[in-house]
Design an enzyme around this catalytic site. Sequence first.
Site, PDB file in Angstrom:
ATOM      1  N   GLY A  10       0.837  -1.207   0.000  1.00 11.87           N
ATOM      2  CA  GLY A  10       0.000   0.000   0.000  1.00 11.87           C
ATOM      3  C   GLY A  10       0.868   1.252   0.000  1.00 11.87           C
ATOM      4  N   GLY A  14      -1.029   7.973   0.495  1.00  8.74           N
ATOM      5  CA  GLY A  14      -1.232   8.098   1.938  1.00  8.74           C
ATOM      6  C   GLY A  14       0.001   7.790   2.784  1.00  8.74           C
ATOM      7  N   GLY A  16       1.529   4.972   3.380  1.00  4.11           N
ATOM      8  CA  GLY A  16       2.506   4.076   2.767  1.00  4.11           C
ATOM      9  C   GLY A  16       3.443   4.814   1.826  1.00  4.11           C
ATOM     10  CB  SER A 139      -6.063   1.460  13.609  1.00  5.42           C
ATOM     11  OG  SER A 139      -6.963   2.486  13.955  1.00  5.42           O
ATOM     12  CE1 TYR A 164      -9.026   0.045   9.123  1.00  2.00           C
ATOM     13  CE2 TYR A 164      -9.600   1.241  11.126  1.00  2.00           C
ATOM     14  CZ  TYR A 164      -8.701   0.973  10.106  1.00  2.00           C
ATOM     15  OH  TYR A 164      -7.472   1.609  10.058  1.00  2.00           O
TER      16      TYR A 164
HETATM   17  N1  LIG Z   1      -5.746   7.212   7.682  1.00  2.00           N
HETATM   18  C1  LIG Z   1      -5.900   7.004   8.968  1.00  2.00           C
HETATM   19  O1  LIG Z   1      -6.385   7.861   9.725  1.00  2.00           O
HETATM   20  C2  LIG Z   1      -5.471   5.705   9.571  1.00  2.00           C
HETATM   21  C3  LIG Z   1      -5.567   5.557  10.973  1.00  2.00           C
HETATM   22  C4  LIG Z   1      -5.154   4.364  11.551  1.00  2.00           C
HETATM   23  C5  LIG Z   1      -4.645   3.359  10.765  1.00  2.00           C
HETATM   24  N2  LIG Z   1      -4.567   3.513   9.417  1.00  2.00           N
HETATM   25  C6  LIG Z   1      -4.021   2.409   8.614  1.00  2.00           C
HETATM   26  O2  LIG Z   1      -2.937   2.875   7.855  1.00  2.00           O
HETATM   27  C7  LIG Z   1      -2.775   2.091   6.681  1.00  2.00           C
HETATM   28  C8  LIG Z   1      -2.613   2.993   5.477  1.00  2.00           C
HETATM   29  O3  LIG Z   1      -3.796   3.747   5.347  1.00  2.00           O
HETATM   30  P1  LIG Z   1      -3.909   5.127   4.571  1.00  2.00           P
HETATM   31  O4  LIG Z   1      -4.608   6.052   5.480  1.00  2.00           O
HETATM   32  O5  LIG Z   1      -2.598   5.549   3.986  1.00  2.00           O
HETATM   33  O6  LIG Z   1      -4.939   4.691   3.441  1.00  2.00           O
HETATM   34  P2  LIG Z   1      -5.016   4.991   1.869  1.00  2.00           P
HETATM   35  O7  LIG Z   1      -4.581   6.388   1.562  1.00  2.00           O
HETATM   36  O8  LIG Z   1      -6.394   4.583   1.482  1.00  2.00           O
HETATM   37  O9  LIG Z   1      -3.945   3.985   1.247  1.00  2.00           O
HETATM   38  C9  LIG Z   1      -4.185   2.603   1.246  1.00  2.00           C
HETATM   39  C10 LIG Z   1      -3.109   1.889   0.459  1.00  2.00           C
HETATM   40  O10 LIG Z   1      -3.454   0.499   0.445  1.00  2.00           O
HETATM   41  C11 LIG Z   1      -3.505   0.044  -0.912  1.00  2.00           C
HETATM   42  N3  LIG Z   1      -4.591  -0.927  -1.073  1.00  2.00           N
HETATM   43  C12 LIG Z   1      -5.914  -0.750  -0.845  1.00  2.00           C
HETATM   44  N4  LIG Z   1      -6.588  -1.869  -1.153  1.00  2.00           N
HETATM   45  C13 LIG Z   1      -5.678  -2.775  -1.583  1.00  2.00           C
HETATM   46  C14 LIG Z   1      -5.750  -4.110  -2.054  1.00  2.00           C
HETATM   47  N5  LIG Z   1      -6.912  -4.775  -2.154  1.00  2.00           N
HETATM   48  N6  LIG Z   1      -4.606  -4.725  -2.410  1.00  2.00           N
HETATM   49  C15 LIG Z   1      -3.427  -4.093  -2.342  1.00  2.00           C
HETATM   50  N7  LIG Z   1      -3.280  -2.827  -1.899  1.00  2.00           N
HETATM   51  C16 LIG Z   1      -4.392  -2.181  -1.538  1.00  2.00           C
HETATM   52  C17 LIG Z   1      -3.755   1.282  -1.759  1.00  2.00           C
HETATM   53  O11 LIG Z   1      -3.171   1.096  -3.039  1.00  2.00           O
HETATM   54  P3  LIG Z   1      -3.986   1.198  -4.434  1.00  2.00           P
HETATM   55  O12 LIG Z   1      -5.187   2.075  -4.198  1.00  2.00           O
HETATM   56  O13 LIG Z   1      -2.987   1.775  -5.379  1.00  2.00           O
HETATM   57  O14 LIG Z   1      -4.334  -0.203  -4.739  1.00  2.00           O
HETATM   58  C18 LIG Z   1      -2.995   2.353  -0.971  1.00  2.00           C
HETATM   59  O15 LIG Z   1      -1.650   2.373  -1.352  1.00  2.00           O
HETATM   60  C19 LIG Z   1      -3.995   1.173   6.634  1.00  2.00           C
HETATM   61  O16 LIG Z   1      -3.660  -0.100   7.110  1.00  2.00           O
HETATM   62  C20 LIG Z   1      -4.979   1.843   7.592  1.00  2.00           C
HETATM   63  O17 LIG Z   1      -5.883   0.909   8.164  1.00  2.00           O
HETATM   64  C21 LIG Z   1      -4.960   4.659   8.807  1.00  2.00           C
END
Ligand SMILES: NC(=O)c1ccc[n+]([C@@H]2O[C@H](COP(=O)([O-])OP(=O)(O)OC[C@H]3O[C@@H](n4cnc5c(N)ncnc54)[C@H](OP(=O)(O)O)[C@@H]3O)[C@@H](O)[C@H]2O)c1
Length: 289
Positions: A10, A14, A16, A139, A164
Amino acid sequence: MAGRTVLVTGGTTGIGRATAVGLAAMGARIVLTGRDPTRAHGVAEAVQKEARSGPVEGLGADLSRVQGVRALAEALDQVAPRIDVLVNNAGAVFSRYETTPEGLERTWALNVLAPFLLTEILVARAEGARPARVVNVASSAHRGAHLDLDDPGRSARYRGFSAYGQSKLALLLLTYAQAKRYADRHVRVNALHPGFVASRFGRDNPGGFGVGITIAEALFAISPQRGARTSIYLASAGEVGDATGRYFVRCRPSSSSRLSQDAALGERLWARCERDVAAVGPAPASEDA
Ligand SMILES: NC(=O)c1ccc[n+]([C@@H]2O[C@H](COP(=O)([O-])OP(=O)(O)OC[C@H]3O[C@@H](n4cnc5c(N)ncnc54)[C@H](OP(=O)(O)O)[C@@H]3O)[C@@H](O)[C@H]2O)c1
């Protein structure tokens, strides 16, 4: 980080993507993944420019499919046979119940089974050699969640945020179980909460769910760069080189919920993950995942 190879799942956007940029700037060789290979290649080039670093590779894999995880591991064999740091970052929240073509609920498949299986495959490969690190992006949403091992997909009563929260609780339970199991292979496994981060997280969901998250992020969330700090810290800092089976928030050790520390529950979860992976069947002879 020079001479180290880091896999960031990922890594296309975001937290990642920011993690990839930060670690590339420290000299690590990065392999990042997203679902679409063309997009992953494009982001890899952009990360390389932004970090002014050496080559960054981009690979496509749908990690919500067991066969997608296996296909990624196979592709890695060619591109980067040795991974020093695995950042299990890919994850999502889904407002609606839906199963993958393999019959697994999407949240469970992507947020739990993918990090479980990918870590298993890569640890099995990393025989002996140098110490390796696994960083699981969990999280604070795990707090208050409970785990239904009879129906982890919650097919009877699905609610996006409960599913989630359950998935992140499961990831923490797995983190502690992995830390124990992999200790004698010199693999250190830690988890973190990145903060509430303005990314694409949750935005693609239909209706008020997606709009609500977008507004909340605009008002209250921190930047992906800040959100990536603890992932980068756990992937690279010397002072946490020996830390394992810990949960970090803002680059500091923190306590996860009491339920997440239930080792017996962790073992039952492990068995459930093994069953779910086995139920999909072996990797196809000619890979088309
Ligand atoms: N944002 C928050 O506030 C928050 C808080 C706590 C924890 N988190 C955790 O942090 C992590 C990153 O989240 P983020 O906020 O950066 O989210 P994001 O912006 O939605 O990014 C998600 C990433 O995961 C990839 N992804 C999604 N579905 C996928 C699939 N089926 N197979 C392979 N890759 C997939 C996406 O790549 P593509 O779209 O290019 O496929 C993207 O690179 C997650 O595990 C999330 O649960 C986030």
